[in-house]
Design a protein around this motif. Structure first.
Motif, PDB file in Angstrom:
ATOM      1  N   TYR A  64       0.699  -1.098  -0.041  1.00 29.60           N
ATOM      2  CA  TYR A  64      -0.126  -0.185   0.061  1.00 29.60           C
ATOM      3  C   TYR A  64       0.811   1.320  -0.052  1.00 29.60           C
ATOM      4  O   TYR A  64       0.618   2.351  -0.721  1.00 29.60           O
ATOM      5  CB  TYR A  64      -1.015   0.072   0.970  1.00 29.60           C
ATOM      6  CG  TYR A  64      -1.825  -1.265   1.336  1.00 29.60           C
ATOM      7  CD1 TYR A  64      -2.242  -1.762  -0.001  1.00 29.60           C
ATOM      8  CD2 TYR A  64      -2.196  -1.748   2.599  1.00 29.60           C
ATOM      9  CE1 TYR A  64      -3.225  -2.965   0.297  1.00 29.60           C
ATOM     10  CE2 TYR A  64      -3.226  -2.902   2.645  1.00 29.60           C
ATOM     11  CZ  TYR A  64      -3.449  -3.410   1.432  1.00 29.60           C
ATOM     12  OH  TYR A  64      -4.479  -4.453   1.556  1.00 29.60           O
ATOM     13  N   VAL A  65       1.815   1.463   0.843  1.00 27.24           N
ATOM     14  CA  VAL A  65       2.951   2.388   0.808  1.00 27.24           C
ATOM     15  C   VAL A  65       3.480   2.771  -0.549  1.00 27.24           C
ATOM     16  O   VAL A  65       3.809   3.664  -0.945  1.00 27.24           O
ATOM     17  CB  VAL A  65       3.796   2.255   1.976  1.00 27.24           C
ATOM     18  CG1 VAL A  65       4.952   3.215   1.939  1.00 27.24           C
ATOM     19  CG2 VAL A  65       3.187   2.343   3.369  1.00 27.24           C
ATOM     20  N   SER A  99       3.167   8.195   0.932  1.00 26.14           N
ATOM     21  CA  SER A  99       2.934   7.383   1.969  1.00 26.14           C
ATOM     22  C   SER A  99       3.925   7.060   2.774  1.00 26.14           C
ATOM     23  O   SER A  99       4.874   7.144   2.155  1.00 26.14           O
ATOM     24  CB  SER A  99       1.979   6.214   1.546  1.00 26.14           C
ATOM     25  OG  SER A  99       0.479   6.582   1.020  1.00 26.14           O
ATOM     26  N   ARG A 100       3.797   6.238   3.960  1.00 24.75           N
ATOM     27  CA  ARG A 100       5.126   5.948   4.686  1.00 24.75           C
ATOM     28  C   ARG A 100       4.787   4.746   5.715  1.00 24.75           C
ATOM     29  O   ARG A 100       3.610   4.592   5.998  1.00 24.75           O
ATOM     30  CB  ARG A 100       5.549   6.973   5.466  1.00 24.75           C
ATOM     31  CG  ARG A 100       4.840   7.577   6.630  1.00 24.75           C
ATOM     32  CD  ARG A 100       5.472   8.684   7.419  1.00 24.75           C
ATOM     33  NE  ARG A 100       4.755   8.675   8.641  1.00 24.75           N
ATOM     34  CZ  ARG A 100       4.798   8.328   9.947  1.00 24.75           C
ATOM     35  NH1 ARG A 100       5.478   7.083   9.842  1.00 24.75           N
ATOM     36  NH2 ARG A 100       4.047   8.675  10.682  1.00 24.75           N
ATOM     37  N   GLU A 128       0.896   4.814   6.759  1.00 23.01           N
ATOM     38  CA  GLU A 128       0.189   6.223   6.681  1.00 23.01           C
ATOM     39  C   GLU A 128      -0.193   6.264   5.120  1.00 23.01           C
ATOM     40  O   GLU A 128       0.789   6.146   4.271  1.00 23.01           O
ATOM     41  CB  GLU A 128       0.963   7.364   7.171  1.00 23.01           C
ATOM     42  CG  GLU A 128       0.157   8.744   7.151  1.00 23.01           C
ATOM     43  CD  GLU A 128       0.997  10.192   7.598  1.00 23.01           C
ATOM     44  OE1 GLU A 128       1.604  10.766   6.916  1.00 23.01           O
ATOM     45  OE2 GLU A 128       1.003   9.968   8.782  1.00 23.01           O
ATOM     46  N   LEU A 129      -1.402   6.353   4.807  1.00 26.33           N
ATOM     47  CA  LEU A 129      -1.913   6.784   3.383  1.00 26.33           C
ATOM     48  C   LEU A 129      -2.866   7.903   3.305  1.00 26.33           C
ATOM     49  O   LEU A 129      -3.557   8.027   4.111  1.00 26.33           O
ATOM     50  CB  LEU A 129      -2.733   5.475   2.886  1.00 26.33           C
ATOM     51  CG  LEU A 129      -2.356   4.120   2.896  1.00 26.33           C
ATOM     52  CD1 LEU A 129      -3.433   3.119   2.582  1.00 26.33           C
ATOM     53  CD2 LEU A 129      -0.998   3.573   2.157  1.00 26.33           C
ATOM     54  N   PHE A 130      -2.187   8.863   2.279  1.00 26.92           N
ATOM     55  CA  PHE A 130      -2.981  10.293   2.113  1.00 26.92           C
ATOM     56  C   PHE A 130      -3.005  10.897   3.264  1.00 26.92           C
ATOM     57  O   PHE A 130      -4.139  11.425   3.706  1.00 26.92           O
ATOM     58  CB  PHE A 130      -4.362   9.781   1.609  1.00 26.92           C
ATOM     59  CG  PHE A 130      -4.337   9.467   0.094  1.00 26.92           C
ATOM     60  CD1 PHE A 130      -4.195   9.945  -0.873  1.00 26.92           C
ATOM     61  CD2 PHE A 130      -4.545   7.792   0.040  1.00 26.92           C
ATOM     62  CE1 PHE A 130      -4.139   9.356  -2.130  1.00 26.92           C
ATOM     63  CE2 PHE A 130      -4.645   7.204  -1.222  1.00 26.92           C
ATOM     64  CZ  PHE A 130      -4.330   7.930  -2.309  1.00 26.92           C
TER      65      PHE A 130
END
Length: 157
Positions: free
Chosen positions: A23-24, A30-31, A55-57
């Motif tokens: 996802y990142v 993202s992180r 973290e996303l968005f």
């Protein structure tokens, strides 16, 4: 006392770290955050990943390796709004092409069973009949699509 934050947790069998990294990598900006590990006498072997923060968005998420008891379902999905067809294509093709599956009307599922809606911003305008779109035509076209293709929301000229 006041609530100060909200984090969405995603339950995985044993693939939390792989999913979080995927996802990142998929969403710029993202992180990956902290990773915690199981200790002795837990349901998984000591030293295996328990949780992964990411973290996303700009929003906090966590992935938990809790076992196979609770698989993902379509009851929860993440909608990603995209500016361009190229953005839709990149995200959709990455999710589906990495072991995921197509569904209908912009929905797809990643290889872990998490459901996504990859939606071009033009779809909302088309369904409202804005920007020269016929809302009825756009709706009927969308209902036949898997990945949303903006050019197909209007009749061919």
């Amino acid at each position: 006392m006041a609530a100060t934050s909200l984090t969405t947790y995603l339950w995985f069998d044993t693939q939390a770290l792989d999913a979080a990294k995927f996802y990142v990598d998929l969403f710029p900006g993202s992180r990956l955050g902290d990773v915690s590990y199981y200790q002795a006498d837990a349901q998984h072997r000591a030293g295996t990943v328990l949780t992964v923060e990411f973290e996303l968005f700009g929003r906090p998420f966590a992935a938990l390796n809790g076992g196979p008891e609770f698989p993902h379902s379509e009851a929860v999905s993440f909608q990603v709004s995209c500016d361009t067809q190229a953005d839709v294509d990149r995200i959709w093709d990455t999710i589906v092409g990495s072991g995921g599956a197509e569904s209908q009307c912009g929905w797809c599922k990643d290889r872990w069973g998490v459901n996504w809606q990859i939606i071009p911003e033009a779809l909302g305008r088309a369904l409202k009949g804005l920007d020269g779109y016929d809302s009825g035509y756009a709706f009927r076209a969308m209902m036949k699509m898997k990945k949303i293709v903006v050019a197909d929301l209007k009749p061919a000229s």
